[in-house]
Each structure stands twice: as C-alpha cells, then as structure tokens.
Design an enzyme around this catalytic site. Structure first.
Site, short mmCIF file in Angstrom:
data_model
loop_
_atom_site.label_atom_id
_atom_site.label_comp_id
_atom_site.label_asym_id
_atom_site.label_seq_id
_atom_site.Cartn_x
_atom_site.Cartn_y
_atom_site.Cartn_z
N ARG A 33 0.80 -1.31 -0.05
CA ARG A 33 0.05 -0.15 0.06
C ARG A 33 0.86 1.28 -0.01
O ARG A 33 0.36 2.32 0.02
CB ARG A 33 -1.08 -0.10 1.17
N ASP A 34 1.90 1.17 0.06
CA ASP A 34 2.97 2.53 -0.14
C ASP A 34 4.37 2.41 -0.76
O ASP A 34 5.39 2.78 -0.08
CB ASP A 34 3.03 3.00 1.59
N LEU A 35 4.31 1.41 -1.53
CA LEU A 35 5.57 1.39 -2.58
C LEU A 35 5.82 2.46 -3.24
O LEU A 35 5.10 3.08 -4.04
CB LEU A 35 5.06 0.14 -3.74
#
Length: 195
Positions: A33-35
């Site tokens: 969810r936060d690459l």
C-alpha cells in the site's frame, strides 16, 4: 556509474520479485500500500529490499482486495481505485510499481520518443534499446486506470524475464486522473493523506 544498466535491471527485477513474493508466495498475502522510491532500500551490493510495512495489510485466505475508510500512503503512487474509493488490492501495488518505473513516459511513448528516457550516462553503454522500450511498455501496463487492465506481479516478472513474452499496448495511464480527483476530494475532506 554505480547504477549502470545491468544494476538498474537487477533492481527493477528484484523489486518485482519481492512484490510477487508478498502477493503470491508468502505464508499470508501482503499488500504493501505504500510502494515508492524511498521505501526501496539497496544493500552494499545494490540488491533491493522493500521496506516500511507500516500501512501494509494482510489479506486472509484467497482475499484479493479490501476496502478502507481511511486512505493512507503517498498519493502520487496510489492507484485510482484506492485514492478515490478506498479499494486496495494486489493490483494497487502493481500500479505503484509502474509509477516507480516511470513518471513522464506516457507523453514520450505516444509520440514515439521513448528512447529519450535513456539516462545520458548510459547512452554509450546501453546497446539494447528494445529492452528499454519493453520496460516502459511493462511500466505503462502497470499504471492502467482500471485494475482489471493491470497485470499481476506474476505476469510482470514473466514479462521482465522472458523477452519472448508478448506485450499488450498500454492504454492511457491514470496519472492525471488521480491527481485531479484527489485534489478535489481532499478539499472536501473525503480522503486523507498520511504522507
């Protein structure tokens, strides 16, 4: 010159393999969810490591997507369905991976100027220009507006490592759509940016 072409390819493929592991081969399915660039660490041998799992979600069983009322992460790397509707899935990470590979390639792609993406430092060394075009095509497939149009990380790894694998032409990516919609919904308080 630490980042020669071979090293860059190894980093790209390493990130893809890491996401494939999280999505398919880990004991539990993990959606990062936060690459983003700052969440990829390189060791002394320039091997990539995915980091910062603070907002990652574990999916139960065969669950491939979920919905959240609180949207967190970095908007410029978010898929449209997550930024607008709070729906995240393994395809959200695929979108982020595509953004990681490119930012301005669509305009160059549509005007047949993709080779302008080559880092000037690599121009003398880089003899496989078709490979660059292939990587841009893969990245653009990853950032399609509809999650259904995006490949899985298994497909991405296959496309990266198998030059004979056929590639579909990409549709227009969702960059401008997400940016405009997120700006308008942020002002109404419907979405929340954590970073």
């Amino acid at each position: 010159m630490l980042l020669d072409w071979v090293t860059r390819v190894r980093i790209i493929e390493g990130i893809a393999q890491g996401l494939l592991y999280l999505h398919q081969y880990s004991r539990v399915r993990i959606i990062h969810r936060d690459l983003k660039v700052s969440n990829i660490l390189l060791d002394k041998d320039m091997n990539p490591k995915i980091s910062d799992f603070g907002i990652a979600r574990i999916c139960r069983g065969n669950e491939l997507q979920a919905n959240t009322g609180r949207i967190v992460g970095t908007y410029r790397y978010m898929s449209p369905e997550y930024a607008i509707q709070g729906i995240f899935s393994i395809k959200s990470d695929v979108f982020s991976f595509g953004v990681l590979l490119l930012k301005i390639a669509w305009d160059l792609w549509t005007s047949n100027r993709t080779l302008e993406l080559i880092d000037p430092i690599l121009e003398d060394e880089y003899s496989s220009k078709p490979m660059l075009l292939r990587y841009v095509n893969i990245a653009l497939l990853c950032v399609q507006e509809s999650a259904d149009d995006r490949p899985t990380m298994n497909d991405v790894v296959s496309m990266l490592t198998n030059e004979a694998a056929a590639l579909l032409p990409p549709k227009q990516p969702a960059f401008s759509y997400v940016r405009n919609t997120v700006t308008s919904t942020s002002s109404t308080g419907k979405t929340e940016e954590a970073r």
